[in-house]
Design an enzyme around this catalytic site. Sequence first.
Site, PDB file in Angstrom:
ATOM      1  N   HIS A 122       0.810  -1.229   0.000  1.00 46.32           N
ATOM      2  CA  HIS A 122       0.000   0.000   0.000  1.00 46.32           C
ATOM      3  C   HIS A 122       0.843   1.280   0.000  1.00 46.32           C
ATOM      4  CE1 HIS A 122       0.310   0.330   4.389  1.00 46.32           C
ATOM      5  NE2 HIS A 122      -0.556  -0.612   4.645  1.00 46.32           N
ATOM      6  N   HIS A 155      -6.196  -8.998  13.931  1.00 46.25           N
ATOM      7  CA  HIS A 155      -6.165  -7.734  13.162  1.00 46.25           C
ATOM      8  C   HIS A 155      -6.862  -7.974  11.828  1.00 46.25           C
ATOM      9  CE1 HIS A 155      -4.867  -4.104  11.335  1.00 46.25           C
ATOM     10  NE2 HIS A 155      -3.668  -4.456  10.942  1.00 46.25           N
ATOM     11  N   GLU A 170      -6.899  -6.229   9.032  1.00 56.15           N
ATOM     12  CA  GLU A 170      -6.372  -5.724   7.762  1.00 56.15           C
ATOM     13  C   GLU A 170      -6.152  -6.913   6.810  1.00 56.15           C
ATOM     14  OE1 GLU A 170      -3.074  -2.981   8.205  1.00 56.15           O
ATOM     15  OE2 GLU A 170      -3.448  -2.159   6.197  1.00 56.15           O
ATOM     16  N   ASP A 181      -3.983  -8.038   4.867  1.00 49.41           N
ATOM     17  CA  ASP A 181      -2.742  -8.836   4.803  1.00 49.41           C
ATOM     18  C   ASP A 181      -2.777  -9.983   5.813  1.00 49.41           C
ATOM     19  OD1 ASP A 181      -2.612  -6.691   6.646  1.00 49.41           O
ATOM     20  OD2 ASP A 181      -0.429  -6.705   6.689  1.00 49.41           O
ATOM     21  N   HIS A 209      -2.518  -1.001  15.112  1.00 41.91           N
ATOM     22  CA  HIS A 209      -2.613   0.329  14.544  1.00 41.91           C
ATOM     23  C   HIS A 209      -3.974   0.586  13.893  1.00 41.91           C
ATOM     24  CE1 HIS A 209      -1.955  -0.695  10.117  1.00 41.91           C
ATOM     25  NE2 HIS A 209      -1.879  -1.855  10.729  1.00 41.91           N
ATOM     26  N   ASP A 249       0.644  -6.774  14.203  1.00 40.23           N
ATOM     27  CA  ASP A 249       1.623  -5.940  13.493  1.00 40.23           C
ATOM     28  C   ASP A 249       2.720  -5.381  14.416  1.00 40.23           C
ATOM     29  OD1 ASP A 249       0.648  -6.194  10.897  1.00 40.23           O
ATOM     30  OD2 ASP A 249      -0.673  -4.456  11.045  1.00 40.23           O
ATOM     31  N   TYR A 256       9.267   0.412   9.681  1.00 38.48           N
ATOM     32  CA  TYR A 256       7.896  -0.058   9.917  1.00 38.48           C
ATOM     33  C   TYR A 256       7.174   0.853  10.911  1.00 38.48           C
ATOM     34  CZ  TYR A 256       3.998  -3.221  10.308  1.00 38.48           C
ATOM     35  OH  TYR A 256       2.732  -3.744  10.263  1.00 38.48           O
ATOM     36  N   HIS A 313       4.529  -9.967  10.957  1.00 38.03           N
ATOM     37  CA  HIS A 313       5.429  -9.739   9.822  1.00 38.03           C
ATOM     38  C   HIS A 313       6.867  -9.882  10.291  1.00 38.03           C
ATOM     39  CE1 HIS A 313       2.314  -7.817   7.317  1.00 38.03           C
ATOM     40  NE2 HIS A 313       1.966  -7.089   8.350  1.00 38.03           N
TER      41      HIS A 313
HETATM   42 FE   LIG Z   1      -1.979  -3.688   9.787  1.00 35.60          FE
HETATM   43 FE   LIG Z   2       0.068  -6.229   8.780  1.00 34.21          FE
END
Ligand SMILES: [Fe+2]
Ligand SMILES: [Fe+2]
Lengths: 53, 403
Positions: free
Chosen positions: B29, B83, B85, B87, B148, B167, B195, B228
């Site tokens: 992104h 989370h 999101e 990903d 986040h 994350d 990051y 990650h």
């Molecule tokens: Fe995220």
């Molecule tokens: Fe992530």
Amino acid sequence: MKKYVCNICGYVYDPEVGDPANGIAAGTPFEELPDDWCCPDCGVGKDDFAPEE
Amino acid sequence: MKETVFGAVRISEHVWWVGAADWNVRNFHGYLTDRGSSYNAFLIVDEKVTLIDAVKAPFTKEMLDRVASVIDPEKIDYIVSNHSEPDHSGGLPEVIAAVKPEKVFASVIGAKTLAAYYGELNVTPVKTGDTISIGSGNLAFVDTKMLHWPDSMVTYYDADKLLFSQDAFGMHLAGSMMWADEYDKSLLEYEARKYFANIINLQAPKVLALLDSLPGLGLDIQMVLPDHGPMWRTQEDIAWILSLYRDFAEQKPRPRALVAYATMWHSTGILATAFAEGVRSAGVEVHLADLAENDRSSIMTHVAYSGLIAFGAPTMNNQMFPAMADTLCYVKGLKPQNKLGFAFGSCGWSGEGAKQISAELEAMGVEQPEKFIQVKYMPTADELTAIRDCGKRLAEQLLEKCK
Ligand SMILES: [Fe+2]
Ligand SMILES: [Fe+2]
Ligand SMILES: [Zn+2]
């Protein structure tokens, strides 16, 4: 004075406390917050708030 | 057990890594991931077989193959989504359809967010203080709202003393080695810094609050497993990444400067170089970056690491040059703190460039002890001397500020 909850992140606006970090004095009712006030946690506007049940 | 090329990596008595490396992703992104990324997912084989997080949609089959190398995926009873999101959740609908878990857990907001993305998945909402027994151990959840995303939470598994931190404490770094202690520390520090700067910086006060509250939670954490990049398995490394996060979040000024600029016919480029020379002459490290050659996530990494940030751009069509507007819009959203700043630029006639940059810096709360410098067409020798001297003065002020 009624508390209002952010529909997005759950932040609770408590008029007794206000939002001093963003210039809102304690004792400010939700209805009297400026139009550009936004959720201090996630940033959404007043429209995304609902009265606490 | 089904034989595929994908294996799982055992990380503790009950837990396997079943994620995926995304070696070739370079644009996450808009974040330049020059070392790729990875999506870590975890399989807990306890009485209730539990999958913690999923992967980006294209890697779902790979993840399920890794699960299958340990246990029949249909044996998965619980799924925890820390989370929402994509990903980490992109593969969820497919996994849920394939394994038909008894329950899917997410935070209260996570349940709503997953429904908004994928339709009703029958998610059971959990919040801080909730625990569920999965056999030999319990899963405990801690809301980490806005770290986040509004839905973010972390999960602790007490049997093996693991914190699944989504994350947080992660980085975009693809690799075949799983553990932080298998990587060079300066590489980890750079990627963790990048990051944090690009994903978490705007929530720095919440990071500090979370770090402060962590000891009070009384969790015995033997491993920190982010979603990650490499994972943290030694007490030394866990302490190291926690202290780095405190350092990133505190944003104390550093004796280092960034000069980022856009240029059309190189006039602003010459100004940038002269300013940088002034900074250097005061003994402050300086980094020069032309926005045509540097993406915004790299610029933001330097912003986070620099006590002095100077931005220069020409005026085009009575506006600051568009690449600078892009960069400033991005940097502003990430809310860098404790910065000295400076605006400059060249123009043909109207000269909005430097003025608009200065106004943006002002809006970000960046301190600008020197008025912006705007020159016409091509800087004169006197103007170059003036901007160099300005760079020197600001660098000296920065050194004072860093004392
Ligand atoms: Fe995220
Ligand atoms: Fe992530
Ligand atoms: Zn909110």
